[in-house]
Design a protein around this motif. Structure first.
Motif, PDB file in Angstrom:
ATOM      1  N   VAL A  37       0.863  -1.183   0.000  1.00 28.45           N
ATOM      2  CA  VAL A  37       0.000   0.000   0.000  1.00 28.45           C
ATOM      3  C   VAL A  37       0.898   1.232   0.000  1.00 28.45           C
ATOM      4  O   VAL A  37       2.108   1.139   0.214  1.00 28.45           O
ATOM      5  CB  VAL A  37      -0.946   0.027   1.227  1.00 28.45           C
ATOM      6  CG1 VAL A  37      -1.946  -1.116   1.167  1.00 28.45           C
ATOM      7  CG2 VAL A  37      -0.159  -0.024   2.525  1.00 28.45           C
ATOM      8  N   GLU A  38       0.303   2.392  -0.231  1.00 26.23           N
ATOM      9  CA  GLU A  38       1.056   3.640  -0.262  1.00 26.23           C
ATOM     10  C   GLU A  38       0.913   4.395   1.068  1.00 26.23           C
ATOM     11  O   GLU A  38      -0.155   4.395   1.687  1.00 26.23           O
ATOM     12  CB  GLU A  38       0.558   4.533  -1.398  1.00 26.23           C
ATOM     13  CG  GLU A  38       0.918   4.031  -2.779  1.00 26.23           C
ATOM     14  CD  GLU A  38       2.422   4.085  -3.041  1.00 26.23           C
ATOM     15  OE1 GLU A  38       3.061   5.088  -2.635  1.00 26.23           O
ATOM     16  OE2 GLU A  38       2.944   3.141  -3.646  1.00 26.23           O
ATOM     17  N   PHE A  39       1.989   5.025   1.474  1.00 27.41           N
ATOM     18  CA  PHE A  39       2.005   5.789   2.725  1.00 27.41           C
ATOM     19  C   PHE A  39       0.884   6.822   2.765  1.00 27.41           C
ATOM     20  O   PHE A  39       0.136   6.908   3.747  1.00 27.41           O
ATOM     21  CB  PHE A  39       3.366   6.476   2.881  1.00 27.41           C
ATOM     22  CG  PHE A  39       3.467   7.371   4.084  1.00 27.41           C
ATOM     23  CD1 PHE A  39       3.750   6.852   5.340  1.00 27.41           C
ATOM     24  CD2 PHE A  39       3.307   8.744   3.959  1.00 27.41           C
ATOM     25  CE1 PHE A  39       3.843   7.684   6.453  1.00 27.41           C
ATOM     26  CE2 PHE A  39       3.394   9.582   5.050  1.00 27.41           C
ATOM     27  CZ  PHE A  39       3.673   9.052   6.305  1.00 27.41           C
ATOM     28  N   LYS A  40       0.741   7.608   1.706  1.00 30.58           N
ATOM     29  CA  LYS A  40      -0.287   8.660   1.698  1.00 30.58           C
ATOM     30  C   LYS A  40      -1.683   8.075   1.811  1.00 30.58           C
ATOM     31  O   LYS A  40      -2.575   8.661   2.441  1.00 30.58           O
ATOM     32  CB  LYS A  40      -0.164   9.510   0.428  1.00 30.58           C
ATOM     33  CG  LYS A  40       1.046  10.437   0.419  1.00 30.58           C
ATOM     34  CD  LYS A  40       1.035  11.322  -0.818  1.00 30.58           C
ATOM     35  CE  LYS A  40       2.209  12.297  -0.794  1.00 30.58           C
ATOM     36  NZ  LYS A  40       2.223  13.177  -1.996  1.00 30.58           N
ATOM     37  N   GLU A  41      -1.891   6.927   1.206  1.00 32.37           N
ATOM     38  CA  GLU A  41      -3.194   6.274   1.266  1.00 32.37           C
ATOM     39  C   GLU A  41      -3.536   5.866   2.700  1.00 32.37           C
ATOM     40  O   GLU A  41      -4.654   6.089   3.177  1.00 32.37           O
ATOM     41  CB  GLU A  41      -3.189   5.038   0.359  1.00 32.37           C
ATOM     42  CG  GLU A  41      -4.491   4.262   0.345  1.00 32.37           C
ATOM     43  CD  GLU A  41      -4.373   2.983  -0.461  1.00 32.37           C
ATOM     44  OE1 GLU A  41      -5.432   2.362  -0.699  1.00 32.37           O
ATOM     45  OE2 GLU A  41      -3.250   2.595  -0.831  1.00 32.37           O
ATOM     46  N   VAL A  42      -2.546   5.292   3.409  1.00 30.98           N
ATOM     47  CA  VAL A  42      -2.780   4.860   4.785  1.00 30.98           C
ATOM     48  C   VAL A  42      -2.971   6.050   5.709  1.00 30.98           C
ATOM     49  O   VAL A  42      -3.865   6.052   6.570  1.00 30.98           O
ATOM     50  CB  VAL A  42      -1.608   3.988   5.279  1.00 30.98           C
ATOM     51  CG1 VAL A  42      -1.757   3.682   6.766  1.00 30.98           C
ATOM     52  CG2 VAL A  42      -1.526   2.700   4.476  1.00 30.98           C
ATOM     53  N   MET A  43      -2.161   7.088   5.522  1.00 35.76           N
ATOM     54  CA  MET A  43      -2.222   8.236   6.418  1.00 35.76           C
ATOM     55  C   MET A  43      -3.456   9.098   6.151  1.00 35.76           C
ATOM     56  O   MET A  43      -3.949   9.778   7.060  1.00 35.76           O
ATOM     57  CB  MET A  43      -0.966   9.097   6.263  1.00 35.76           C
ATOM     58  CG  MET A  43       0.314   8.379   6.669  1.00 35.76           C
ATOM     59  SD  MET A  43       0.294   7.756   8.355  1.00 35.76           S
ATOM     60  CE  MET A  43       0.295   9.296   9.279  1.00 35.76           C
ATOM     61  N   GLY A  44      -3.974   9.056   4.925  1.00 31.75           N
ATOM     62  CA  GLY A  44      -5.048   9.967   4.570  1.00 31.75           C
ATOM     63  C   GLY A  44      -6.440   9.396   4.566  1.00 31.75           C
ATOM     64  O   GLY A  44      -7.421  10.145   4.589  1.00 31.75           O
ATOM     65  N   THR A  45      -6.565   8.062   4.544  1.00 31.53           N
ATOM     66  CA  THR A  45      -7.897   7.465   4.437  1.00 31.53           C
ATOM     67  C   THR A  45      -8.020   6.223   5.309  1.00 31.53           C
ATOM     68  O   THR A  45      -7.049   5.483   5.509  1.00 31.53           O
ATOM     69  CB  THR A  45      -8.215   7.062   2.986  1.00 31.53           C
ATOM     70  OG1 THR A  45      -7.385   5.953   2.607  1.00 31.53           O
ATOM     71  CG2 THR A  45      -7.995   8.218   2.028  1.00 31.53           C
ATOM     72  N   GLY A  48      -7.372   3.133   3.232  1.00 33.05           N
ATOM     73  CA  GLY A  48      -5.974   2.723   3.159  1.00 33.05           C
ATOM     74  C   GLY A  48      -5.573   1.855   4.333  1.00 33.05           C
ATOM     75  O   GLY A  48      -4.843   0.863   4.184  1.00 33.05           O
ATOM     76  N   VAL A  49      -6.049   2.213   5.525  1.00 31.67           N
ATOM     77  CA  VAL A  49      -5.787   1.393   6.709  1.00 31.67           C
ATOM     78  C   VAL A  49      -6.442   0.021   6.566  1.00 31.67           C
ATOM     79  O   VAL A  49      -5.874  -1.007   6.928  1.00 31.67           O
ATOM     80  CB  VAL A  49      -6.291   2.095   7.988  1.00 31.67           C
ATOM     81  CG1 VAL A  49      -6.067   1.216   9.216  1.00 31.67           C
ATOM     82  CG2 VAL A  49      -5.603   3.438   8.179  1.00 31.67           C
ATOM     83  N   LYS A  50      -7.647   0.016   6.011  1.00 29.17           N
ATOM     84  CA  LYS A  50      -8.360  -1.243   5.788  1.00 29.17           C
ATOM     85  C   LYS A  50      -7.574  -2.170   4.870  1.00 29.17           C
ATOM     86  O   LYS A  50      -7.435  -3.376   5.141  1.00 29.17           O
ATOM     87  CB  LYS A  50      -9.737  -0.949   5.193  1.00 29.17           C
ATOM     88  CG  LYS A  50     -10.554  -2.178   4.851  1.00 29.17           C
ATOM     89  CD  LYS A  50     -11.892  -1.779   4.249  1.00 29.17           C
ATOM     90  CE  LYS A  50     -12.702  -2.994   3.822  1.00 29.17           C
ATOM     91  NZ  LYS A  50     -14.017  -2.594   3.244  1.00 29.17           N
ATOM     92  N   ARG A  51      -7.042  -1.626   3.788  1.00 28.63           N
ATOM     93  CA  ARG A  51      -6.255  -2.448   2.853  1.00 28.63           C
ATOM     94  C   ARG A  51      -4.978  -2.948   3.515  1.00 28.63           C
ATOM     95  O   ARG A  51      -4.582  -4.106   3.336  1.00 28.63           O
ATOM     96  CB  ARG A  51      -5.916  -1.638   1.597  1.00 28.63           C
ATOM     97  CG  ARG A  51      -7.120  -1.340   0.714  1.00 28.63           C
ATOM     98  CD  ARG A  51      -6.694  -0.671  -0.584  1.00 28.63           C
ATOM     99  NE  ARG A  51      -5.825  -1.541  -1.364  1.00 28.63           N
ATOM    100  CZ  ARG A  51      -4.605  -1.234  -1.754  1.00 28.63           C
ATOM    101  NH1 ARG A  51      -4.070  -0.058  -1.428  1.00 28.63           N
ATOM    102  NH2 ARG A  51      -3.887  -2.066  -2.461  1.00 28.63           N
ATOM    103  N   TRP A  52      -4.335  -2.089   4.284  1.00 23.08           N
ATOM    104  CA  TRP A  52      -3.078  -2.437   4.964  1.00 23.08           C
ATOM    105  C   TRP A  52      -3.314  -3.567   5.968  1.00 23.08           C
ATOM    106  O   TRP A  52      -2.640  -4.597   5.927  1.00 23.08           O
ATOM    107  CB  TRP A  52      -2.540  -1.190   5.655  1.00 23.08           C
ATOM    108  CG  TRP A  52      -1.190  -1.317   6.289  1.00 23.08           C
ATOM    109  CD1 TRP A  52      -0.200  -2.197   5.976  1.00 23.08           C
ATOM    110  CD2 TRP A  52      -0.676  -0.514   7.355  1.00 23.08           C
ATOM    111  NE1 TRP A  52       0.905  -1.996   6.773  1.00 23.08           N
ATOM    112  CE2 TRP A  52       0.626  -0.966   7.620  1.00 23.08           C
ATOM    113  CE3 TRP A  52      -1.196   0.556   8.091  1.00 23.08           C
ATOM    114  CZ2 TRP A  52       1.418  -0.398   8.615  1.00 23.08           C
ATOM    115  CZ3 TRP A  52      -0.402   1.123   9.076  1.00 23.08           C
ATOM    116  CH2 TRP A  52       0.886   0.660   9.330  1.00 23.08           C
TER     117      TRP A  52
END
Length: 304
Positions: A37-45, A48-52
Motif C-alpha cells: 500500500v502507499e504511505f499517503k493512502e494509509v495516512m489519509g484514508t 488505506g488502513v483497511k487495505r493495509w
C-alpha cells in the motif's frame, strides 16, 4: 458459533488470525505480488488502513511504499493501527550495527528465520521496521518465511516431529544487558495448536502461533534426556524445512519502504546479511500487541 456462522463477514471479522482457512499461504519468490500500500493512502484514508490491515491479516505481511525517511513519520504510520507496545528496547526505537545493545540485531551478522520476543509470555504481535538510511554498504535484505505453511509441510512429511513441536514446551530468554533477564511465566511449544480430547494428539489441529528463535532458547533443565532428544530431532527437520529455497522470500529493503509482519504467520528476517562498515545502516522498529492490531482491522472492516 462464530466458526459455523452463516454470515461470512461475521466469521471473518471475529476470527482475526486464528482460522487458517482465511489465510493465504505464500511460498518463495512473492516478488511483484507482495502485498503493498502507499504511505499517503494509509495516512489519509481509513480505506488505506483497511487495505493495509487486510493484507497483514490474510497474508501475514505488507509493505508500505514512499514513507518519509524519519522516525516520526514511521511512528505515525504505525500508530494509524494502534499504540506501540513499549518493551526493553523502547517504544519506537532506532538501532544500527554498533553493539549498543548486546543483541545480534545490533551487529552486521546474518539472522536466520525466527520470530521475535519468544521470551515474552505474550509475544509482540505486529512488528514493523523501516530501513531509514543505508549508505556505502551492502545487505539490508529481509527474509520472509510463511511459518504456517512450514508447519503444514512438517505435519505432512513428519507427523511425529509435528506432534513433538506441538507438545514439548520450553522457555525463551533475553539476558546479557544490564538489568535485563526476561523469561515467560511458563513454557510454550514451537507450534501452538489445540489438541484433541485426549490432550495428546495434534494431527488435525489448527495451528495458531509459531514461536521459533534458535538464539533465544533457554536451557531445558526441566526436561528429561529422552524428551530433549525428541525435541532436537524435530527441530532439525523444522529448520530443514525453513531453509528450503522454495519457502524463502528475500526482499531488499530500501529507505522509504516499510515492512510490517504479523508474528503468528510470518517467520523472521535478517536485517542485514552483510554491511561493509559499522553505523552505515539505521533501522527504526516497533512492536504491537496482536489484539490491538486485530481490533483496528475489525473496526475498519465494519465501518469502511
Amino acid at each position: 458459533i462464530i466458526v459455523h456462522a452463516p454470515n461470512v463477514e461475521i466469521r471473518k471479522l471475529s476470527s482475526g488470525l486464528l482460522i487458517p482457512s482465511l489465510l493465504r499461504y505464500f511460498g518463495g519468490n512473492v516478488g511483484a505480488e507482495a502485498p503493498t500500500v502507499e504511505f499517503k493512502e494509509v495516512m489519509g484514508t481509513e480505506d488505506g488502513v483497511k487495505r493495509w490491515t487486510g493484507h497483514i491479516r490474510e497474508t501475514g505481511f505488507c509493505f508500505v511504499n514512499n514513507c518519509p525517511l524519519t522516525s516520526a513519520d514511521t511512528q505515525a504510520l504505525v500508530e494509524r493501527i494502534a499504540f506501540i507496545r513499549p518493551t526493553h528496547y523502547g517504544g519506537f526505537w532506532r538501532f544500527t550495527s554498533d553493539l549498543a545493545s548486546k543483541d545480534t540485531a545490533y551487529t552486521s551478522l546474518a539472522l536466520a528465520a525466527h520470530t521475535d520476543t519468544t521470551y515474552f509470555t505474550d509475544p509482540a504481535g505486529l512488528q514493523t521496521f523501516h530501513l531509514l538510511s543505508h549508505t556505502k554498504g551492502s545487505g539490508g535484505t529481509s527474509l520472509l518465511v510463511d511459518g504456517f505453511k512450514a508447519a503444514e509441510i512438517l505435519r505432512s512429511e513428519s507427523p511425529e516431529a509435528f506432534q513433538d513441536l506441538c507438545r514439548i514446551k520450553f522457555r525463551g530468554h533475553s539476558s546479557g544487558n544490564e538489568g535485563i533477564a526476561i523469561k515467560p511465566t511458563h513454557a510454550f511449544p514451537v507450534i501452538t495448536a489445540e489438541p484433541d480430547r485426549s490432550g495428546q494428539n495434534y494431527g488435525r489441529s489448527e495451528v495458531t502461533q509459531i514461536r521459533w528463535n534458535n538464539d533465544d532458547r533457554a536451557a531445558m533443565f526441566d526436561l528429561d534426556p529422552e524428551t530433549v532428544s525428541k525435541f532436537y530431532a524435530a527441530a532439525r527437520k523444522w529448520v530443514e524445512i525453513l531453509r528450503r529455497p522454495e519457502l524463502e522470500n528475500w526482499v531488499q529493503l530500501i529507505p522509504g519502504k516499510v515492512l510490517s509482519k504479523c508474528r503468528g504467520i510470518v517467520l523472521g528476517q535478517t536485517r542485514a546479511r552483510r554491511v561493509d562498515m559499522l553505523k552505515l545502516s539505521t533501522i527504526g522498529e516497533s512492536y504491537m500487541a496482536d489484539q490491538h492490531s486485530l481490533a483496528k482491522g475489525r473496526c475498519v472492516e465494519l465501518t469502511v
